[in-house]
Design an enzyme around this catalytic site. Structure first.
Site, PDB file in Angstrom:
ATOM      1  N   TYR A 145       0.843  -1.199   0.000  1.00 27.64           N
ATOM      2  CA  TYR A 145       0.000   0.000   0.000  1.00 27.64           C
ATOM      3  C   TYR A 145       0.877   1.247   0.000  1.00 27.64           C
ATOM      4  O   TYR A 145       0.634   2.196  -0.759  1.00 27.64           O
ATOM      5  CB  TYR A 145      -0.896  -0.030   1.241  1.00 27.64           C
ATOM      6  CG  TYR A 145      -1.697   1.218   1.483  1.00 27.64           C
ATOM      7  CD1 TYR A 145      -2.927   1.416   0.844  1.00 27.64           C
ATOM      8  CD2 TYR A 145      -1.258   2.203   2.358  1.00 27.64           C
ATOM      9  CE1 TYR A 145      -3.677   2.559   1.075  1.00 27.64           C
ATOM     10  CE2 TYR A 145      -1.995   3.346   2.599  1.00 27.64           C
ATOM     11  CZ  TYR A 145      -3.201   3.519   1.957  1.00 27.64           C
ATOM     12  OH  TYR A 145      -3.938   4.643   2.195  1.00 27.64           O
ATOM     13  N   LYS A 149       1.018   4.279  -2.806  1.00 30.23           N
ATOM     14  CA  LYS A 149       0.695   5.649  -2.413  1.00 30.23           C
ATOM     15  C   LYS A 149       1.884   6.595  -2.609  1.00 30.23           C
ATOM     16  O   LYS A 149       1.709   7.795  -2.818  1.00 30.23           O
ATOM     17  CB  LYS A 149       0.235   5.680  -0.952  1.00 30.23           C
ATOM     18  CG  LYS A 149      -1.168   5.125  -0.731  1.00 30.23           C
ATOM     19  CD  LYS A 149      -2.227   6.035  -1.325  1.00 30.23           C
ATOM     20  CE  LYS A 149      -3.623   5.663  -0.901  1.00 30.23           C
ATOM     21  NZ  LYS A 149      -4.656   6.595  -1.382  1.00 30.23           N
TER      22      LYS A 149
END
Length: 250
Positions: A145, A149
């Site tokens: 993640y 990001k």
């Protein structure tokens, strides 16, 4: 022999929401029942068996029940088949994160900009994470993640000069611990009995608490307003001092 393997993930609605379940020998009997139950509780299930036609039939059966499943042929006795199955699951998770967090963000911006041009300009705010700024300190909790990001912070800086020509500003939010279901899923992975963010989470910031989502909303409202008319290409931490906390420890 039927077996099931579940990845770490972020629990949300079902017990296995956000997790990937790898189920072997799972096209019939107990294996199929296990796969179905895991899918019903939110897991993304990968079915496998030695025969292609059985895999396809099982996938079709569970998809007909609106369950999120995929499948591939795997003979457990063959090392190359086992490795291919593991690689398939890992690649699926990677692709899903980049599709949701990066590709969809870029496409939304690309499709929105022409409408902003007609209005003489505008402002865009996208959402990254504090882990993108300090992956060594925070990224360990959400590694794939955090990588996806981090791309958004680069996207912000690359697009800023391009969009500025059309009077469009773009900035990026980098939230720290925020009281959301996402944060709950993260800390419950490590502290399953916790009913609120544990000290290991809140002590990351000088404020010694997690923020309310409305506090992020206030920052975004500012960035989109004319009060921020000279701010573009920036990554704004909303982290209660998490960035400073990490920097002071270095």
């Amino acid at each position: 022999m039927a077996s099931a393997y579940i990845s770490k993930g972020f629990q949300k609605d079902g017990r296995f929401h956000g997790k990937v379940a790898l189920c072997t020998a799972s096209t019939a009997g107990i294996g199929l029942a296990v796969a179905e139950r895991l899918a019903q509780e939110g897991a993304k299930v990968v079915l496998s068996s030695r025969r292609k036609e059985k895999v396809e039939a099982a996938v079709e059966k569970l998809r007909a029940k609106k369950l999120e499943v995929s499948g591939m042929v795997c003979h457990q006795a063959k090392k190359e088949d086992r490795q291919r199955l593991i690689d398939f699951v890992t690649e699926q998770e990677w692709d899903k994160l980049f599709k949701v967090n990066v590709k969809s963000t870029f496409l939304m911006i690309r499709e929105t900009v022409p409408h902003m041009n007609k209005e003489g300009g505008g402002a865009i705010a996208i959402n990254s994470t504090i882990a993108a700024l300090y992956p060594d300190a925070f990224g360990m909790f959400v590694q794939p993640y955090a990588v996806s990001k981090t791309v958004l912070t680069g996207l912000t800086k690359v697009l800023a000069p391009v969009l500025a020509k059309d009077n469009i500003r773009i900035n990026c939010l980098a939230p720290g611990p925020i009281n959301t279901q996402f944060l709950e899923g993260v800390y419950k992975t490590f502290y399953p009995d916790a009913t609120s963010p544990p000290p290991a989470v809140v002590d990351m910031s000088f404020m010694r608490r997690a923020a309310d989502p409305a506090e992020c909303g206030a920052v975004v409202a500012f960035l989109l307003s004319d009060d921020a008319s000279f701010i573009t290409g920036e990554v704004i931490p909303v982290s209660g001092g998490s960035v400073l906390s990490v920097a002071s420890a270095l």
